[in-house]
Design a protein around this motif. Structure first.
Motif, PDB file in Angstrom:
ATOM      1  N   ARG A  15       0.842  -1.185   0.000  1.00 41.77           N
ATOM      2  CA  ARG A  15       0.000   0.000   0.000  1.00 41.77           C
ATOM      3  C   ARG A  15       0.881   1.239   0.000  1.00 41.77           C
ATOM      4  NH1 ARG A  15      -4.274  -2.137   4.491  1.00 41.77           N
ATOM      5  NH2 ARG A  15      -4.879  -3.963   3.304  1.00 41.77           N
ATOM      6  N   LEU A  16       0.555   2.151  -0.831  1.00 45.38           N
ATOM      7  CA  LEU A  16       1.287   3.413  -0.924  1.00 45.38           C
ATOM      8  C   LEU A  16       0.734   4.323   0.162  1.00 45.38           C
ATOM      9  CD1 LEU A  16       3.390   4.464  -2.961  1.00 45.38           C
ATOM     10  CD2 LEU A  16       1.528   5.525  -4.179  1.00 45.38           C
ATOM     11  N   LYS A  17       1.591   4.782   1.084  1.00 41.65           N
ATOM     12  CA  LYS A  17       1.049   5.542   2.208  1.00 41.65           C
ATOM     13  C   LYS A  17       1.835   6.781   2.599  1.00 41.65           C
ATOM     14  CE  LYS A  17       2.874   1.798   4.887  1.00 41.65           C
ATOM     15  NZ  LYS A  17       2.519   0.562   5.468  1.00 41.65           N
ATOM     16  N   ASP A  31       6.089   9.453  -1.389  1.00 38.27           N
ATOM     17  CA  ASP A  31       5.800   8.523  -2.484  1.00 38.27           C
ATOM     18  C   ASP A  31       4.680   9.044  -3.377  1.00 38.27           C
ATOM     19  OD1 ASP A  31       7.767   6.737  -1.597  1.00 38.27           O
ATOM     20  OD2 ASP A  31       6.354   5.733  -0.250  1.00 38.27           O
ATOM     21  N   PHE A  32       3.647   9.624  -2.770  1.00 38.83           N
ATOM     22  CA  PHE A  32       2.571  10.233  -3.550  1.00 38.83           C
ATOM     23  C   PHE A  32       3.106  11.394  -4.380  1.00 38.83           C
ATOM     24  CE2 PHE A  32      -0.261   8.105  -0.554  1.00 38.83           C
ATOM     25  CZ  PHE A  32      -1.298   7.724  -1.383  1.00 38.83           C
ATOM     26  N   ALA A  47       5.070  10.145  -7.330  1.00 33.07           N
ATOM     27  CA  ALA A  47       4.183   9.568  -8.350  1.00 33.07           C
ATOM     28  C   ALA A  47       3.455  10.669  -9.128  1.00 33.07           C
ATOM     29  CB  ALA A  47       3.180   8.621  -7.702  1.00 33.07           C
ATOM     30  N   ASN A  87       9.103   1.988  -8.948  1.00 27.39           N
ATOM     31  CA  ASN A  87       9.519   2.207  -7.570  1.00 27.39           C
ATOM     32  C   ASN A  87      10.805   1.479  -7.171  1.00 27.39           C
ATOM     33  OD1 ASN A  87       8.741  -0.464  -7.200  1.00 27.39           O
ATOM     34  ND2 ASN A  87       6.904   0.040  -6.057  1.00 27.39           N
ATOM     35  N   SER A  94       4.759  -4.301  -6.227  1.00 32.87           N
ATOM     36  CA  SER A  94       4.048  -3.065  -6.559  1.00 32.87           C
ATOM     37  C   SER A  94       3.277  -2.574  -5.343  1.00 32.87           C
ATOM     38  CB  SER A  94       3.081  -3.306  -7.711  1.00 32.87           C
ATOM     39  OG  SER A  94       3.796  -3.563  -8.885  1.00 32.87           O
ATOM     40  N   ARG A  95       2.978  -1.295  -5.365  1.00 28.94           N
ATOM     41  CA  ARG A  95       2.177  -0.698  -4.299  1.00 28.94           C
ATOM     42  C   ARG A  95       1.030   0.073  -4.939  1.00 28.94           C
ATOM     43  NH1 ARG A  95       6.767   2.427  -0.994  1.00 28.94           N
ATOM     44  NH2 ARG A  95       6.955   3.372  -3.045  1.00 28.94           N
ATOM     45  N   ALA A 155      -2.549   2.804  -4.322  1.00 28.26           N
ATOM     46  CA  ALA A 155      -3.289   3.768  -3.521  1.00 28.26           C
ATOM     47  C   ALA A 155      -4.468   4.248  -4.353  1.00 28.26           C
ATOM     48  CB  ALA A 155      -2.414   4.940  -3.131  1.00 28.26           C
ATOM     49  N   ASP A 212       4.503   1.814  -8.543  1.00 29.00           N
ATOM     50  CA  ASP A 212       3.508   2.417  -7.664  1.00 29.00           C
ATOM     51  C   ASP A 212       2.328   2.821  -8.534  1.00 29.00           C
ATOM     52  OD1 ASP A 212       5.183   2.192  -5.479  1.00 29.00           O
ATOM     53  OD2 ASP A 212       5.935   4.238  -5.641  1.00 29.00           O
ATOM     54  N   VAL A 232      -1.432   4.778  -8.559  1.00 31.24           N
ATOM     55  CA  VAL A 232      -2.399   5.637  -7.896  1.00 31.24           C
ATOM     56  C   VAL A 232      -3.630   5.676  -8.788  1.00 31.24           C
ATOM     57  CG1 VAL A 232      -2.894   7.934  -6.987  1.00 31.24           C
ATOM     58  CG2 VAL A 232      -0.566   7.030  -6.864  1.00 31.24           C
TER      59      VAL A 232
END
Length: 124
Positions: A11-13, A17-18, A21, A40, A45-46, A48, A84, A86
């Motif tokens: 999970r992208l948190k 990282d946001f 991206a 990444n 993979s992650r 969100a 990653d 989103v």
């Protein structure tokens, strides 16, 4: 069967990282979704989901997030590793959310991921 879990590491948190991206990631835009993806350098993979406040009521926002997590969890083999992702639902989906089924959303996301992998193969 263990590959169908969604551990916390996937999970992208973190804000950094946001930010990375959104600034450096590539986008795939469709009628219902925008998918931002960024390499990444990890072996997994992650994901969100970012849902705006004007996307329906709170239960609809939560439901779309659950749908996206479930689609990713059950179809990990279609997603390339080391990225990653989103997911951003668009306004058109908000307006038509009660008319769209889970399977239609699943097919749309998987077709977008296939387009993404084709784009990456051409660019590499």
């Amino acid at each position: 069967m263990s590959d169908q879990k969604l551990p916390k590491r996937e999970r992208l948190k973190f804000n950094k990282d946001f930010k990375r991206a959104f600034e450096k990631g590539k986008r795939i835009i469709d009628t219902y979704f925008v998918i931002i993806y960024f390499e990444n350098n990890l072996r997994y993979s992650r994901i969100a989901t970012v849902v705006r406040k004007d996307f329906g009521k709170a239960f609809q926002r939560n439901k779309i997030k659950r749908y996206i997590r479930e689609i990713y969890r059950t179809n990990k083999t279609f997603f390339p590793k080391g990225y990653d992702f989103v997911f951003i639902p668009r306004k058109f989906l908000s307006d038509n959310f009660c008319k769209v089924s889970y399977s239609e959303l699943r097919e749309m996301i998987l077709s977008m991921v296939k387009r993404m992998t084709k784009n990456e193969e051409v660019c590499s």
